[in-house]
Design a protein around this motif. Structure first.
Motif, mmCIF file in Angstrom:
data_model
loop_
_atom_site.group_PDB
_atom_site.id
_atom_site.type_symbol
_atom_site.label_atom_id
_atom_site.label_comp_id
_atom_site.label_asym_id
_atom_site.label_seq_id
_atom_site.Cartn_x
_atom_site.Cartn_y
_atom_site.Cartn_z
ATOM 1 N N PRO A 2 -28.007 41.365 33.333
ATOM 2 C CA PRO A 2 -26.869 41.413 32.401
ATOM 3 C C PRO A 2 -25.471 41.483 32.987
ATOM 4 N N ALA A 3 -25.250 42.254 34.071
ATOM 5 C CA ALA A 3 -23.891 42.407 34.593
ATOM 6 C C ALA A 3 -23.442 41.212 35.430
ATOM 7 N N CYS A 4 -24.395 40.465 35.969
ATOM 8 C CA CYS A 4 -24.071 39.274 36.778
ATOM 9 C C CYS A 4 -25.158 38.229 36.519
ATOM 10 N N PRO A 5 -25.092 37.538 35.382
ATOM 11 C CA PRO A 5 -26.228 36.741 34.894
ATOM 12 C C PRO A 5 -26.504 35.427 35.611
ATOM 13 N N ASP A 6 -25.676 35.048 36.584
ATOM 14 C CA ASP A 6 -25.887 33.788 37.289
ATOM 15 C C ASP A 6 -26.897 33.975 38.424
ATOM 16 N N HIS A 7 -28.091 33.411 38.249
ATOM 17 C CA HIS A 7 -29.144 33.540 39.261
ATOM 18 C C HIS A 7 -28.762 32.868 40.579
ATOM 19 N N THR A 8 -27.868 31.880 40.556
ATOM 20 C CA THR A 8 -27.558 31.156 41.791
ATOM 21 C C THR A 8 -26.853 32.038 42.818
ATOM 22 N N GLU A 9 -26.291 33.163 42.393
ATOM 23 C CA GLU A 9 -25.651 34.071 43.341
ATOM 24 C C GLU A 9 -26.668 34.702 44.299
ATOM 25 N N LYS A 10 -27.959 34.622 43.955
ATOM 26 C CA LYS A 10 -28.991 35.103 44.877
ATOM 27 C C LYS A 10 -28.963 34.332 46.185
ATOM 28 N N ALA A 11 -28.562 33.063 46.134
ATOM 29 C CA ALA A 11 -28.534 32.260 47.350
ATOM 30 C C ALA A 11 -27.577 32.865 48.370
ATOM 31 N N ASP A 30 -13.386 28.873 28.221
ATOM 32 C CA ASP A 30 -12.307 29.041 29.191
ATOM 33 C C ASP A 30 -12.779 29.804 30.424
ATOM 34 N N GLN A 31 -13.598 30.861 30.221
ATOM 35 C CA GLN A 31 -14.083 31.603 31.374
ATOM 36 C C GLN A 31 -15.146 30.813 32.136
ATOM 37 N N VAL A 32 -15.980 30.073 31.429
ATOM 38 C CA VAL A 32 -16.991 29.263 32.107
ATOM 39 C C VAL A 32 -16.323 28.211 32.981
ATOM 40 N N ALA A 33 -15.249 27.586 32.476
ATOM 41 C CA ALA A 33 -14.525 26.590 33.266
ATOM 42 C C ALA A 33 -13.887 27.237 34.488
ATOM 43 N N ASP A 34 -13.323 28.430 34.311
ATOM 44 C CA ASP A 34 -12.731 29.153 35.442
ATOM 45 C C ASP A 34 -13.799 29.526 36.464
ATOM 46 N N GLY A 41 -17.047 26.138 42.644
ATOM 47 C CA GLY A 41 -17.181 24.764 43.085
ATOM 48 C C GLY A 41 -18.271 24.018 42.354
ATOM 49 N N LEU A 42 -18.499 24.380 41.095
ATOM 50 C CA LEU A 42 -19.496 23.718 40.255
ATOM 51 C C LEU A 42 -18.789 22.844 39.225
ATOM 52 N N THR A 43 -19.528 21.891 38.656
ATOM 53 C CA THR A 43 -19.008 21.206 37.478
ATOM 54 C C THR A 43 -19.169 22.131 36.285
ATOM 55 N N LEU A 44 -18.418 21.862 35.230
ATOM 56 C CA LEU A 44 -18.545 22.668 34.019
ATOM 57 C C LEU A 44 -19.972 22.610 33.490
ATOM 58 N N GLN A 45 -20.578 21.426 33.554
ATOM 59 C CA GLN A 45 -21.938 21.268 33.038
ATOM 60 C C GLN A 45 -22.939 22.096 33.850
ATOM 61 N N GLU A 46 -22.753 22.164 35.159
ATOM 62 C CA GLU A 46 -23.641 22.969 35.999
ATOM 63 C C GLU A 46 -23.499 24.449 35.659
ATOM 64 N N ALA A 47 -22.272 24.900 35.492
ATOM 65 C CA ALA A 47 -22.059 26.302 35.144
ATOM 66 C C ALA A 47 -22.664 26.614 33.790
#
Length: 316
Positions: free
Chosen positions: A226-235, A283-287, A293-299
């Motif tokens: 919940p506090a950091c929901p992006d799994h890609t940060e595991k990399a 707006d936050q997803v785009a930021d 360094g992702l596209t909006l669609q990837e995020a």
């Protein structure tokens, strides 16, 4: 709106850098096991140990617990699995509002990695601040830690034997106990980090109940939760720790292997607490996409459950 936190940069760790504890003694983990989630695996609702005397599920829970204790004893004494832990601490500083930079040295002259976080956007009825994990890191000189642990190394032969015997019950029980040991290792390691390796709480003395209730300073949020929901940060975390050298890996969807593994960040700020990001807007997803360094669609793909809008409508 960021929260008005006390300026409290964490002290330098007593043992900075990356450390490995392998193999980790399984017998040290048994007292740190949280059994309530174990019963949830079997769809038995109730808090341990009260569930054992529950009028509805108490008998089934007691029988299951007896089987679990018997198998757990064999797992520990016969070394059915190997547990390992890798963890580290890095000089850090908040960058902007929601990023955290890690550095190679205490002079903070060379960036090692950048951690990307999100901020709550929901307007709260009580007017409280919108939180980001970056809030818990000072803007100039601070420290951040990270860890990855597993209790599932070497489990394949045992699981294959259960499968060959068509013994689904023993297989599920074994997997559930490996999960409990991995969580116990995460809890035990965090305790040792607070009191010894980082050492910002050297006088901490908590009983098991207080530990499970998280009545201590600091948090260990996991990427993908919940506090950091992006799994890609595991990399980033796995690269910092060189976790693959300890037998851990990430799938294409950034799930951890072995499955009985736990990873996350260490924040030592005295006011740090767990929270959920909740729904966020475009707006936050785009930021966030631009920062990573992702596209909006990837995020949008990785943050799908947290989107407070329909990306198809937004694109149109």
């Amino acid at each position: 709106l960021p929260p008005p936190l006390t300026a409290a940069p964490a002290p330098a760790p007593k043992q900075p850098g990356v450390h490995v504890l392998a193999p980790y003694p399984l017998e040290d983990l048994v007292p740190y096991s949280d059994w309530t989630p174990f019963f949830m695996t079997w769809e038995l609702a109730g808090k341990f140990p009260a569930i054992l005397t529950d009028e509805v599920v108490g008998e089934a829970a007691t029988a299951l617990f007896a089987d679990a204790q018997a198998m757990l004893e064999r797992i520990v004494t016969e070394r059915w699995v190997e547990a390992r832990a890798v963890f580290g601490f890095w000089p850090a500083a908040r960058k902007g509002r929601d990023d955290v930079q890690l550095f190679t040295d205490e002079e903070r002259s060379t960036t090692l990695a950048t951690l990307h976080f999100l901020r709550q956007q929901t307007i709260k009825p009580d007017g409280s601040a919108n939180l980001s994990l970056a809030d818990y890191v000072a803007p100039e000189a601070d420290w951040v830690g990270g860890f990855a642990v597993t209790a599932g190394l070497g489990a394949e032969p045992r699981l294959a034997a259960f499968e060959a015997d068509h013994d689904d019950y023993q297989s599920i029980l074994f997997k559930a106990l490996m999960d409990r040991l991995a969580e116990a290792l995460a809890e035990r390691l965090h305790e040792r980090v607070r009191t010894t390796f980082w050492g910002y709480a050297p006088d901490e003395r908590l009983e098991a109940e207080a530990l499970l209730a998280e009545r201590y300073r600091g948090i260990r949020p996991a990427p993908g939760y919940p506090a950091c929901p992006d799994h890609t940060e595991k990399a980033t975390l796995f690269e910092l720790l060189n976790a693959t050298a300890q037998g851990l890996s990430l799938t294409e969807s950034f799930a951890m292997a072995p499955a009985a593994s736990v990873s996350g960040w260490y924040f030592a700020h005295p006011e740090a607490r767990y929270f959920g990001i909740g729904k966020i807007q475009r707006d936050q997803v785009a930021d966030y996409a631009a920062r990573k360094g992702l596209t909006l669609q990837e995020a949008e793909q990785w943050l799908g459950p947290n989107l407070g809008y329909d990306p198809r409508v937004s694109a149109a």
